[in-house]
Design a protein around this motif. Structure first.
Motif, PDB file in Angstrom:
ATOM      1  N   VAL A  32       0.976  -1.148  -0.014  1.00 49.47           N
ATOM      2  CA  VAL A  32      -0.172   0.040  -0.111  1.00 49.47           C
ATOM      3  C   VAL A  32       0.921   1.264  -0.148  1.00 49.47           C
ATOM      4  CG1 VAL A  32      -1.823   1.474   1.348  1.00 49.47           C
ATOM      5  CG2 VAL A  32      -1.904  -1.367   1.245  1.00 49.47           C
ATOM      6  N   VAL A  33       0.725   2.060  -0.853  1.00 50.87           N
ATOM      7  CA  VAL A  33       1.643   3.403  -1.027  1.00 50.87           C
ATOM      8  C   VAL A  33       0.732   4.588  -1.505  1.00 50.87           C
ATOM      9  CG1 VAL A  33       3.497   1.726  -2.107  1.00 50.87           C
ATOM     10  CG2 VAL A  33       1.826   2.649  -3.556  1.00 50.87           C
ATOM     11  N   GLU A  34       1.535   5.739  -1.361  1.00 54.13           N
ATOM     12  CA  GLU A  34       0.992   6.613  -1.842  1.00 54.13           C
ATOM     13  C   GLU A  34       1.820   7.555  -2.819  1.00 54.13           C
ATOM     14  OE1 GLU A  34      -0.350  11.284  -0.065  1.00 54.13           O
ATOM     15  OE2 GLU A  34      -0.119   9.664   1.296  1.00 54.13           O
ATOM     16  N   LYS A  70      -2.154   9.794  -4.936  1.00 58.60           N
ATOM     17  CA  LYS A  70      -2.944   8.674  -5.053  1.00 58.60           C
ATOM     18  C   LYS A  70      -2.506   7.454  -3.968  1.00 58.60           C
ATOM     19  CE  LYS A  70      -5.403  10.700  -8.439  1.00 58.60           C
ATOM     20  NZ  LYS A  70      -6.656  11.172  -8.103  1.00 58.60           N
ATOM     21  N   THR A  71      -3.366   6.928  -3.318  1.00 54.08           N
ATOM     22  CA  THR A  71      -3.034   5.946  -2.351  1.00 54.08           C
ATOM     23  C   THR A  71      -3.686   4.604  -2.793  1.00 54.08           C
ATOM     24  OG1 THR A  71      -2.830   7.761  -0.694  1.00 54.08           O
ATOM     25  CG2 THR A  71      -3.015   5.382   0.076  1.00 54.08           C
ATOM     26  N   LYS A  88      -3.340  -0.146  -3.049  1.00 49.69           N
ATOM     27  CA  LYS A  88      -2.333  -1.237  -3.159  1.00 49.69           C
ATOM     28  C   LYS A  88      -1.854  -1.716  -4.560  1.00 49.69           C
ATOM     29  CE  LYS A  88      -3.821  -4.771  -1.131  1.00 49.69           C
ATOM     30  NZ  LYS A  88      -4.581  -6.067  -0.458  1.00 49.69           N
ATOM     31  N   THR A 133      -7.576   1.122  -5.307  1.00 48.20           N
ATOM     32  CA  THR A 133      -8.000   1.544  -3.598  1.00 48.20           C
ATOM     33  C   THR A 133      -8.656   0.870  -3.075  1.00 48.20           C
ATOM     34  OG1 THR A 133     -10.023   2.320  -4.840  1.00 48.20           O
ATOM     35  CG2 THR A 133      -7.823   3.843  -5.253  1.00 48.20           C
ATOM     36  N   THR A 177       5.327   7.077  -0.490  1.00 48.43           N
ATOM     37  CA  THR A 177       5.112   6.763   0.885  1.00 48.43           C
ATOM     38  C   THR A 177       4.553   5.324   0.930  1.00 48.43           C
ATOM     39  OG1 THR A 177       4.734   9.105   1.293  1.00 48.43           O
ATOM     40  CG2 THR A 177       4.033   7.366   2.882  1.00 48.43           C
ATOM     41  N   ASN A 178       5.584   4.579   1.391  1.00 43.92           N
ATOM     42  CA  ASN A 178       5.139   3.003   1.538  1.00 43.92           C
ATOM     43  C   ASN A 178       4.736   2.763   2.855  1.00 43.92           C
ATOM     44  OD1 ASN A 178       5.281   0.320   1.402  1.00 43.92           O
ATOM     45  ND2 ASN A 178       6.821   0.188  -0.298  1.00 43.92           N
ATOM     46  N   TYR A 179       3.329   2.264   2.872  1.00 44.38           N
ATOM     47  CA  TYR A 179       2.789   2.159   4.296  1.00 44.38           C
ATOM     48  C   TYR A 179       3.045   0.687   4.773  1.00 44.38           C
ATOM     49  CZ  TYR A 179       0.570   6.587   3.580  1.00 44.38           C
ATOM     50  OH  TYR A 179       0.155   7.757   3.272  1.00 44.38           O
TER      51      TYR A 179
END
Length: 271
Positions: A123-125, A129-130, A132, A145, A164-166
């Motif tokens: 899951v990244v931004e 956009k955010t 998988k 999404t 941004t990698n969650y």
């Protein structure tokens, strides 16, 4: 009536050639699918990441489809060399009109697959956009999404933006904010919050959970519950702690105030 071996009027191509080209297209498409599937299965047995396997699979698909089309064109009696020359001219014309972004996206896709700032299923931004990561293709990256919307982003925007990698790291910290009224016994409020986190089965013991005072706000003293969890448990624990701290404070008589504004009306003396 035109025979199978006789050229059709105006086009100079026989029905046999047309049928042969159609067979080549159909069989070639099927063979390309089988080859790509076998290629990807073979790569998955190695230590290559899924992202790289998917990228290489799509790249091979594009090459095979081009080869099948050229074979079909050749079956029609058209010189393949002239077709390649024509395609080269078209590509040159496209690039001359400012479509060099195609090459930029291709190069960015190679870098993404090689350095893997994102990977399949993470899951990244990126680019605002955010979602998988669903796939990284030759030209674009696909994000899915949470509400099942597929977003396609050109690779150059992925590679050229902050990512941004969650979910890359194995653990994450859950932060839950809550406010208590002025005059509350803070030591008791903090102890209750600590007990709530320590008793949750998915909250990790190390690092140890903590409660900090984040602000003396206008209507409340703001506390923040901080608990470390496995990344896959993040949202479940966040929901549990948010609901749990509210119910616990209500049960224990600790007030969670809402923003208040006192308005004083001053009457002017009669003239």
């Amino acid at each position: 009536m035109v025979g199978l071996d006789e050229p059709l009027p105006y086009v100079g191509i026989t029905l046999v050639q047309i049928a042969t080209a159609i067979v080549i297209l159909v069989v070639g498409w099927i063979v390309a699918k089988i080859v790509v599937a076998s290629f990807k299965r073979g790569l998955k047995k190695t230590k290559l990441p899924d992202l790289v396997v998917e990228f290489l699979g799509r790249f091979l698909s594009a090459l095979l489809y081009v080869a099948v089309i050229l074979l079909a064109v050749r079956a029609l009696g058209i010189g393949v060399g002239s077709v390649v020359l024509g395609l080269s001219a078209v590509i040159g014309l496209i690039l001359g009109f400012g479509m060099q972004d195609t090459l930029t996206n291709l190069a960015a896709g190679v870098w993404i697959a090689a350095l893997r700032p994102i990977d399949m299923g993470e899951v990244v931004e990126v680019a605002g956009k955010t979602g998988k990561v669903n796939a990284v293709g030759i030209m674009s990256t696909e994000l899915l999404t949470p509400d099942n919307v597929l977003i396609t982003i050109p690779n150059k925007l992925v590679w050229g933006n902050v990512i941004t990698n969650y979910t890359r790291m194995p653990t994450r910290r859950v932060d839950v904010d809550v406010g208590v009224a002025y005059g509350t016994d803070l030591d008791r409020a903090i102890k209750l919050a600590m007990d709530l986190m320590k008793n949750h089965p998915k909250v990790l013991k190390d690092p140890e959970p903590s409660v900090v005072i984040t602000a003396l706000a206008d209507s409340s003293i703001n506390l923040q519950l901080r608990a470390w969890v496995k990344t896959e448990d993040y949202w479940a624990v966040k929901g549990d702690l948010t609901k749990g701290i509210y119910e616990l404070y209500m049960k224990e008589g600790i007030e969670i105030p809402f923003p208040q504004l006192d308005v004083h009306i001053k009457e002017m003396p009669a003239s």
